[in-house]
Design an enzyme around this catalytic site. Structure first.
Site, PDB file in Angstrom:
ATOM      1  N   LEU A 204       0.878  -1.165   0.000  1.00  0.00           N
ATOM      2  CA  LEU A 204       0.000   0.000   0.000  1.00  0.00           C
ATOM      3  C   LEU A 204       0.916   1.215   0.000  1.00  0.00           C
ATOM      4  CD1 LEU A 204      -2.720  -0.940   2.671  1.00  0.00           C
ATOM      5  CD2 LEU A 204      -3.005  -0.875   0.186  1.00  0.00           C
ATOM      6  N   ASP A 205       0.607   2.236  -0.818  1.00  0.00           N
ATOM      7  CA  ASP A 205       1.459   3.416  -0.817  1.00  0.00           C
ATOM      8  C   ASP A 205       1.360   4.105   0.546  1.00  0.00           C
ATOM      9  OD1 ASP A 205      -0.545   5.742  -0.979  1.00  0.00           O
ATOM     10  OD2 ASP A 205      -1.188   4.450  -2.613  1.00  0.00           O
ATOM     11  N   ALA A 206       2.301   4.967   0.828  1.00  0.00           N
ATOM     12  CA  ALA A 206       2.403   5.572   2.159  1.00  0.00           C
ATOM     13  C   ALA A 206       1.137   6.317   2.554  1.00  0.00           C
ATOM     14  CB  ALA A 206       3.614   6.505   2.211  1.00  0.00           C
ATOM     15  N   THR A 208      -1.900   5.605   1.748  1.00  0.00           N
ATOM     16  CA  THR A 208      -3.061   4.717   1.846  1.00  0.00           C
ATOM     17  C   THR A 208      -2.964   3.883   3.110  1.00  0.00           C
ATOM     18  OG1 THR A 208      -3.267   4.591  -0.560  1.00  0.00           O
ATOM     19  CG2 THR A 208      -4.346   2.859   0.710  1.00  0.00           C
TER      20      THR A 208
END
Length: 340
Positions: A204-206, A208
């Protein structure tokens, strides 16, 4: 009067013989129930020698209720003694003389009680090595047999770990970060130091937050991340603007991105307020920032994003930064989703 022994001491007093009733069956008369002869005192040893010592697998003569077995709840928990092992699904069920009875393995796995497991077997809901088993008392090797209940594989290795993490916003989906930023590895540091080898399933990107799986089951992790298995992932996204009803059709038909098209499996607008919309979308893509790029492409940039589901595993009320061990039913559902 008591009889005397050889040394002159009184012997044991004999019990008076019971009066013989007229018409009493002699010792050699046939027993109408068994069709055989009732053994007399002198033939007791011979009768016991011929008697079978094999015990039935269950007390009583009642048979499992097939009707109850068809509707019985299946907890689908993987058996604690099993490992994935080689796929022998084409071999068929194999009887193992010194093995464990199938219903006992199912009960130990938490699928149902012993009696409930017998009903599931009788209803034809249990499969061993690719063969549906309806016979009670089949002995198997729980370490090698591949068991499925309602198609869900009952498999787990006690050395394997399956964890659900609610990744907080601003944390990196890495086990270590050379820039000193907070990362997933910080949350599981104690487990890793204790000897557990864990890695995250996807990223998950930072910005999210939400559900991220951690495991040491490499094959399961690989299949969950591979797009060919199409494991659905569900997100709640807050986007700028008021989304029209037509957007659902647009996203279902697919949106062209710079690295290829993407389409959602489902899309629902939940709320519209102050120029923003809360939407829920499900897709099986796993490309980097795929939800954010897709929504920006259709003119509704994401301001916040939470992943709530991966397959049958739900985030629920789990607080950010917390870990929980997946239930055996959840692990079984993941195995089923990727064909293991």
């Amino acid at each position: 009067m008591a009889s005397a022994g050889r040394d002159g001491t009184p012997g044991p007093r004999k019990k008076p013989a019971r009066a013989q009733k007229t018409g009493k069956k002699p010792a050699s008369q046939k027993n109408p129930k068994s069709g055989g002869k009732v053994a007399g005192r002198g033939s007791a040893g011979a009768a016991n020698a011929g008697r079978s010592t094999k015990k039935t697998h269950r007390k009583g003569s009642s048979k499992p209720d097939v009707t109850s077995g068809k509707v019985r709840l299946n907890n689908a928990r993987p058996a604690r003694h099993q490992t994935a092992g080689p796929d022998t699904s084409e071999a068929g069920a194999t009887y193992v003389a010194d093995g464990v009875r199938l219903q006992k393995v199912l009960a130990a796995a938490g699928v149902a009680s012993r009696r409930g497991a017998e009903e599931l077997i009788a209803a034809g809901r249990v499969e061993v090595d690719g063969e549906v088993v309806t016979e009670q008392g089949l002995r198997i090797n729980p370490d090698t047999a591949i068991i499925r209940v309602d198609g869900a594989r009952v498999v787990i290795d006690e050395t394997r770990q399956y964890l659900a993490l609610n990744k907080p916003k601003g944390w990196q989906s890495t086990m270590a970060d050379d820039q000193g930023r907070p990362c997933v590895g910080d949350i599981v540091a104690e487990r890793v130091m204790a000897g557990q080898r864990l890695f995250h399933v996807g990223r998950l990107d930072a910005d999210t937050e939400g559900l991220l799986l951690l495991t040491n089951d490499g094959e399961l992790a690989h299949r969950l991340m591979h797009p060919s298995y199409e494991v659905p992932k569900t997100y709640l996204a807050t986007v700028r603007g008021e989304v029209p009803r037509s957007l659902s059709r647009t996203l279902r038909n697919g949106v062209e991105l710079d690295d290829g098209p993407v389409a959602v499996d489902s899309f629902t607008a939940l709320e519209v307020y102050e120029g923003q919309s809360l939407v829920r979308l499900t897709l099986h893509e796993g490309r980097n920032r795929i939800v954010r790029r897709m929504m920006e492409e259709v003119g509704f940039p994401v301001t916040s994003l939470v992943r709530t589901h991966i397959g049958a595993v739900a985030l629920g009320e789990q607080r950010p930064g917390s870990l929980r061990v997946l239930g055996r039913d959840e692990v079984g559902a993941l195995y089923k989703a990727v064909g293991m």
